[in-house]
Design an enzyme around this catalytic site. Structure first.
Site, mmCIF file in Angstrom:
data_model
loop_
_atom_site.group_PDB
_atom_site.id
_atom_site.type_symbol
_atom_site.label_atom_id
_atom_site.label_comp_id
_atom_site.label_asym_id
_atom_site.label_seq_id
_atom_site.Cartn_x
_atom_site.Cartn_y
_atom_site.Cartn_z
ATOM 1 C CG ASN A 294 0.080 -1.854 -6.697
ATOM 2 O OD1 ASN A 294 1.006 -2.386 -5.826
ATOM 3 N ND2 ASN A 294 0.027 -0.784 -6.009
ATOM 4 C CD GLU A 295 0.452 -0.870 -1.679
ATOM 5 O OE1 GLU A 295 -0.067 0.272 -1.979
ATOM 6 O OE2 GLU A 295 0.985 -0.881 -1.171
ATOM 7 N N PRO A 296 -5.217 -2.487 -4.222
ATOM 8 C CG PRO A 296 -6.279 -4.351 -5.014
ATOM 9 C CD PRO A 296 -5.329 -3.492 -4.556
ATOM 10 C CB SER A 333 -1.121 -7.469 -5.859
ATOM 11 O OG SER A 333 -0.773 -5.509 -5.893
#
Length: 609
Positions: A294-296, A333
């Site tokens: 998630n949102e790396p 993502s």
């Protein structure tokens, strides 16, 4: 700038930038948009332009004089100011006199700006004409909300604690059931299925131990209400984390890369195998999917380097495909449209699978990544916006009232037909990323409050879900401002028309009289029949449960809960009446923010029902 706005900007400024050579095709050289016009209306300036081939969106800038300086037309709580279409309504500054527009090929790359254009005088009457031809179908009505909804981490379903005196696990499950049964949503995405609260991974004597019993409890409950999981493969189990003290959220999710990528791959492979054994391989192939992290691209969610994330992506995708090559895996993502081209570049070189493209945005309609996918030879790859909503800021407040309703309809209308999923973040205010809700109306992300009261945003999606299968041909003229229309025809002949009046300007969420519009709606070529006409409304005084609860009062008592649920209705703007086929003309005011849903149901249909 408020403290929350400042923190959000600082957060987005810490986006990671991958290094290295670009492996895929270079970004196109976009032309400056042509046909740029700007004209005034009552309370707004509208800017329009011609589409630029290869663009995923457009930046609009304004200035008080031709020479500038020009600044982007944006609000503080929007993470990507570019818009996907070729029209922008500016209600922010009535002193701007000049506008210019540039096409965007990635979030970090825009083409040249158009020559500046001055604002010309428009109608300024506040009058809008809508004409709908009931005999002409323009195409299908897309339903981008119906594929996916977001949720707080699903281990919350197992909670036996309370928030505001309400049972957390029970009410969250009910909220998800409402998404399925009333909005037609098919899948749910949530964080942290690999978190330590579910106990999926530990090491004993230096050797990995996998335990998916609590994952089973969670997914059994999701499956029992008819939803299917989009499995976000996050966050890192403590015993597998290289940096176990790097965490996010109140529940201390670990954002570290693995200390051993082989063991991470083994964990993913074992989980997917287990799910296939429990629920059936074909069930997973047909209905589930696996999203990597998630949102790396934000350091708050990934403590490693960009290159380490792309390695994680390759290992994860390979582990999923090891179970079965038809299982779907994708990413990045990412926050704020980030790393889309970077991931495409990476898999172009590494050969890793990418079955869907996923990213996030808040405060604006999502951009159009189809031209980018086509450049990489991936035209038709599903595009999933796995998080989206009016604001990315916790406890902001903007989504509790009718502003959120018009925002959602604007975004869904923009996405229909070009996106496969636009997942609202989230279903319920039972949410604890930064702590549990402090009050009933606290600016939560949910479509539903604690207690499962339906907010205006929920009612907006429920009305959109009542639209028929076919969009009807229509025209929209006059001093439009933020007025949009979505007319439809159902298989049984029922006509549903959504009309709303909104803005992206959050400072006007409480209403702006200059933006109220007088709507004249004409339907032509209605088949001969008698129709029951209903007119439902969402605005500050209709279908707005927030208005029934006093500011500053944290939680209802038992009697107040009962009264709130009784008041939590989708309200009629006018009593039902009968109209005859042929041509029907209706007039009504439409405030900003405001939504009207008009439905004409023929007597023949009513008798058959």
């Amino acid at each position: 700038m408020s403290t929350a706005e400042s923190a959000r900007r600082d957060w987005l400024n810490r986006i990671y930038r991958p290094s290295g050579e670009v492996a895929g095709p270079s970004s196109p050289d976009l032309a400056a948009p042509s046909g740029v016009r700007a004209w005034s209306g009552r309370g707004h300036v509208t800017v329009s332009w011609d589409a630029v081939p290869g663009a995923i969106g457009y930046l609009v800038e304004r200035a008080s004089e031709a020479a500038g300086p020009y600044r982007s037309v944006e609000q503080p709580d929007v993470d990507v100011p570019a818009v996907p279409g070729t029209r922008f309504v500016d209600t922010f500054a009535d002193t701007a006199a000049w506008y210019r527009v540039a096409a965007v090929s990635t979030v970090d790359s825009a083409g040249p700006f158009s020559s500046p254009v001055p604002v010309s005088s428009g109608a300024g009457t506040g009058e809008v004409s809508v004409e709908v031809d009931a005999s002409r179908v323009a195409g299908p009505v897309g339903r981008p909300w119906a594929y996916m909804i977001g949720s707080e981490h699903l281990s919350y379903l197992l909670s036996e604690e309370t928030a505001g005196g309400r049972p957390i696990g029970e009410e969250l499950l009910t909220a998800l059931r409402i998404m399925r049964e009333e909005l037609g949503v098919r899948t749910v995405r949530a964080h942290a299925i690999l978190g330590d609260d579910l106990g999926v991974y530990r090491e004993a004597g230096g050797e990995p131990v996998h335990d998916f019993r609590k994952v089973d409890e969670v997914y059994d409950r999701v499956m029992a209400i008819g939803l299917r999981p989009i499995v976000e493969l996050s966050f890192m189990p403590r015993d597998l984390a290289r940096d176990p003290d790097r965490t996010v959220f109140g529940y201390q999710a670990i954002i570290s890369p693995p200390k051993d990528y082989d063991r991470w791959g083994d964990l993913v492979r074992a989980l997917v195998h287990h799910l296939a054994d429990r629920y059936g391989l074909q069930e997973l192939v047909d209905n589930w999917a696996f999203e990597v992290w998630n949102e790396p691209n934000l350091e708050v969610f990934w403590s490693g380097t960009p290159e380490e994330f792309f390695r994680l992506y390759d290992v994860t995708a390979a582990a999923v495909k090891d179970v079965h090559p038809e299982l779907r895996v994708g990413g990045p993502s990412s926050a704020a449209d980030g790393w889309v081209q970077e991931l495409l570049d990476h898999v172009h070189g590494s050969g890793a699978a990418l079955d869907f493209l996923s990213t996030h945005t808040y405060g604006n309609a999502p951009l159009d990544w189809r031209p980018t996918l086509a450049r990489y030879g991936r035209a038709g790859t599903p595009i999933w916006w796995t998080e989206w909503g009016p604001t990315p800021t916790h406890f902001h407040g903007i989504g509790d009232g009718p502003f959120g309703a018009t925002f959602l309809l604007h975004g869904m209308r923009s996405a229909a037909g070009r996106l496969d999923a636009l997942a609202h973040w989230v279903a319920s205010d039972h949410f604890e990323e930064l702590g549990r809700p402090p009050a009933l109306f606290h600016g939560g992300f949910g479509l539903l409050t604690v207690g499962n009261l339906r907010k205006p945003r929920y009612f907006a999606l429920s009305l959109a879900n009542r639209l028929g299968e076919h969009e009807l041909a229509h025209t929209l003229t006059g001093d439009l401002g933020g007025v949009e229309v979505w007319p439809s025809l159902a298989a049984d002949g029922t006509i549903g028309l959504l009309i709303w009046n909104g803005t992206l300007n959050q400072s006007q969420a409480g209403g702006e009289p200059a933006l109220t519009r007088d709507v004249s709606l004409t339907l032509t070529n209605l088949p001969e029949d008698s129709y029951t006409l209903t007119h439902h409304r969402i605005d500050l005084t209709h279908s707005n449960i927030q208005s029934a609860w006093p500011d500053g009062t944290p939680w209802p008592d038992a009697d107040q809960w009962a009264a709130l649920h009784k008041a939590n209705t989708l309200d009629e703007f006018a009593p039902p009446r009968t109209v005859e086929g042929g041509t029907v003309t209706l007039t009504f005011p439409l405030p900003m923010p405001g939504v009207s849903y008009l439905e004409l149901r023929g007597d023949q249909v009513t008798r058959q029902a």
